[in-house]
Scaffold this motif. Structure first.
Motif, PDB file in Angstrom:
ATOM      1  N   ASN A   1       8.101 -22.451  -4.002  1.00 38.45           N
ATOM      2  CA  ASN A   1       7.572 -22.164  -2.780  1.00 38.45           C
ATOM      3  C   ASN A   1       8.411 -20.853  -2.383  1.00 38.45           C
ATOM      4  O   ASN A   1       9.744 -21.066  -2.277  1.00 38.45           O
ATOM      5  CB  ASN A   1       7.816 -23.096  -1.529  1.00 38.45           C
ATOM      6  N   GLN A   2       7.774 -19.590  -2.432  1.00 37.37           N
ATOM      7  CA  GLN A   2       8.630 -18.593  -1.840  1.00 37.37           C
ATOM      8  C   GLN A   2       9.460 -18.525  -0.607  1.00 37.37           C
ATOM      9  O   GLN A   2      10.202 -17.943  -0.522  1.00 37.37           O
ATOM     10  CB  GLN A   2       7.466 -17.401  -1.861  1.00 37.37           C
TER      11      GLN A   2
ATOM     12  N   LYS B   1       4.210 -14.871 -10.793  1.00 38.97           N
ATOM     13  CA  LYS B   1       4.692 -15.120  -9.416  1.00 38.97           C
ATOM     14  C   LYS B   1       6.219 -15.711  -9.393  1.00 38.97           C
ATOM     15  O   LYS B   1       6.615 -15.307  -8.377  1.00 38.97           O
ATOM     16  CB  LYS B   1       3.613 -16.371  -8.773  1.00 38.97           C
ATOM     17  N   GLU B   2       6.423 -16.307 -10.340  1.00 43.04           N
ATOM     18  CA  GLU B   2       7.918 -16.855 -10.429  1.00 43.04           C
ATOM     19  C   GLU B   2       8.683 -15.306 -10.267  1.00 43.04           C
ATOM     20  O   GLU B   2       9.860 -15.260  -9.508  1.00 43.04           O
ATOM     21  CB  GLU B   2       8.286 -17.505 -11.744  1.00 43.04           C
TER      22      GLU B   2
ATOM     23  N   ASN C   1       8.564 -13.760  -6.928  1.00 46.68           N
ATOM     24  CA  ASN C   1       9.350 -14.854  -6.165  1.00 46.68           C
ATOM     25  C   ASN C   1      10.842 -14.537  -6.236  1.00 46.68           C
ATOM     26  O   ASN C   1      11.754 -14.250  -5.310  1.00 46.68           O
ATOM     27  CB  ASN C   1       9.248 -16.199  -6.321  1.00 46.68           C
TER      28      ASN C   1
ATOM     29  N   THR D   1      12.040 -11.163  -4.630  1.00 40.89           N
ATOM     30  CA  THR D   1      11.990 -11.235  -3.336  1.00 40.89           C
ATOM     31  C   THR D   1      13.075 -11.709  -2.787  1.00 40.89           C
ATOM     32  O   THR D   1      13.763 -11.212  -1.886  1.00 40.89           O
ATOM     33  CB  THR D   1      10.637 -11.992  -3.012  1.00 40.89           C
ATOM     34  N   GLN D   2      13.473 -13.053  -3.317  1.00 41.48           N
ATOM     35  CA  GLN D   2      14.688 -13.882  -2.579  1.00 41.48           C
ATOM     36  C   GLN D   2      15.964 -13.521  -3.150  1.00 41.48           C
ATOM     37  O   GLN D   2      16.897 -13.452  -2.386  1.00 41.48           O
ATOM     38  CB  GLN D   2      14.626 -15.370  -3.407  1.00 41.48           C
TER      39      GLN D   2
END
Length: 268
Positions: free
Chosen positions: A3-4, A39-40, A43, A46-47
Motif C-alpha cells: 500500500n502506497q 508500481k512497486e 511506490n 515516492t516513499q
C-alpha cells in the motif's frame, strides 16, 4: 501489492542494519519476484522522496516522472527498468556494509565462480547454511572484519532470507549470483535457458567431442559461440573465463556445467 499510503520502515535512516535493509526490500518487492518494478518502483521512489524530504509527491505529476527517469539513469545499472537487490544496496547502504563486502571480495564473475567452487564443498550445486557461514567468515576476514559466531549466524540467516527465493534453506548458483553487481552478473545472460535433463545431456554429449566425460576450454568455446551467435567476442571470452573458474584443472564436468545452463542442478 504494498500500500502506497503505508509508511515503509527505516527509509529515513542514513544507514541500515542488514535486517532493516531486508525489511525494506521485502516491503517493496511485494510480489517476491526479486525485483522492484512497475508500481512497486513508483511506490519506492515516492516513499523515498517523502522520507528524505518530508514532503508529499504526486506520481502523476510530470516533474515526478522526470525525477524517476533521473533516478533510474543513476541506479539502474543494466537499464532493464527495474531495481535489483544489488542495485538497492547502492541506494540504501547498510551500516555494516556487509553487502558491499561481497563486491570487494568478488570483484568479477570469474572470482565469484571460483569462490562458489571453493565453498560448495559437497559439489551439490548449492551452498547450504553451514557452507554459507564459512563463506561469510572468510569473506569478512578478507576485508578485516571479524565477528563472533552469533553475528556470523545472524548474517548467514539474513543472506538466506534475502537470496533464497524458493525457501529451501540453501542457495543455488543463480540465487547467490545476485550478490554480484548487475553489470558483473554474467549468469543473467543465461536466464532464458531452461533445459530438461534430456536436452542438457544431449548438449553435453554433443560438445564433449572426444567423449572423455568433460568439456575442455576449446569445447566450451564452441558451445558458447553456438548459444550466443550475436554476442561480441569479448563477451564470450568473459563468459568462458567465468564458467571455466568452476572447472577442475581445466576439466568442466557435467555437474559444473549444469548449474550454469540449468536453473537448478539436474537430479539424474
Amino acid at each position: 501489492m504494498a500500500n502506497q499510503s503505508a509508511q515503509p520502515p527505516y527509509l529515513h535512516l542514513a544507514e541500515l542494519t542488514a535486517s532493516q535493509f531486508l525489511d525494506i526490500w521485502k516491503h517493496f518487492d511485494a510480489d517476491g519476484n526479486g525485483y522492484i518494478e512497475g508500481k512497486e518502483l513508483e511506490n519506492f521512489i515516492t516513499q523515498l522522496e517523502i522520507a528524505r524530504k518530508g514532503a508529499g509527491v504526486d506520481p502523476s505529476n510530470a516533474s515526478f516522472r522526470d525525477k524517476m527517469t533521473e533516478f533510474m539513469q543513476k541506479f539502474d545499472k543494466n537499464n532493464d527498468g527495474r531495481i535489483e537487490l544489488s542495485e538497492l544496496a547502492q541506494i540504501l547502504p547498510t551500516e555494516e556494509n556487509f553487502l558491499l563486502c561481497f563486491r570487494q571480495f568478488l570483484g568479477s564473475s570469474s572470482e565469484f565462480m571460483a569462490a562458489w567452487r571453493r565453498y560448495d564443498t559437497d559439489r551439490s550445486g548449492f551452498i547450504e547454511a553451514n557452507e554459507l557461514k564459512n563463506f561469510l567468515s572468510d569473506l569478512l576476514k578478507k576485508v578485516n572484519r571479524h565477528y563472533e559466531d552469533q553475528k556470523l549466524q545472524e548474517y548467514t540467516q539474513t543472506i538466506l532470507r534475502m537470496f533464497d527465493l524458493n525457501g529451501d534453506g540453501k542457495l543455488g548458483l543463480s540465487e547467490m549470483a545476485r550478490l554480484l553487481p548487475v553489470q558483473e552478473n554474467f549468469l543473467l545472460k543465461f536466464q532464458g535457458i531452461k533445459l530438461t535433463t534430456e536436452q542438457f545431456n544431449s548438449i553435453f554429449t554433443y560438445y564433449d567431442k572426444d567423449g572423455n566425460g568433460y568439456i575442455d576450454e576449446m569445447e566450451l568455446d564452441y558451445l558458447l559461440k553456438d548459444l550466443y551467435q550475436e554476442a561480441q567476442t569479448q563477451d564470450l571470452a568473459g563468459y568462458k573465463k567465468s564458467i571455466m573458474a568452476l572447472s577442475d584443472q581445466g576439466k568442466l564436468y557435467r555437474t559444473e556445467l549444469e548449474i550454469v545452463l540449468c536453473r537448478e542442478p539436474i537430479v539424474l
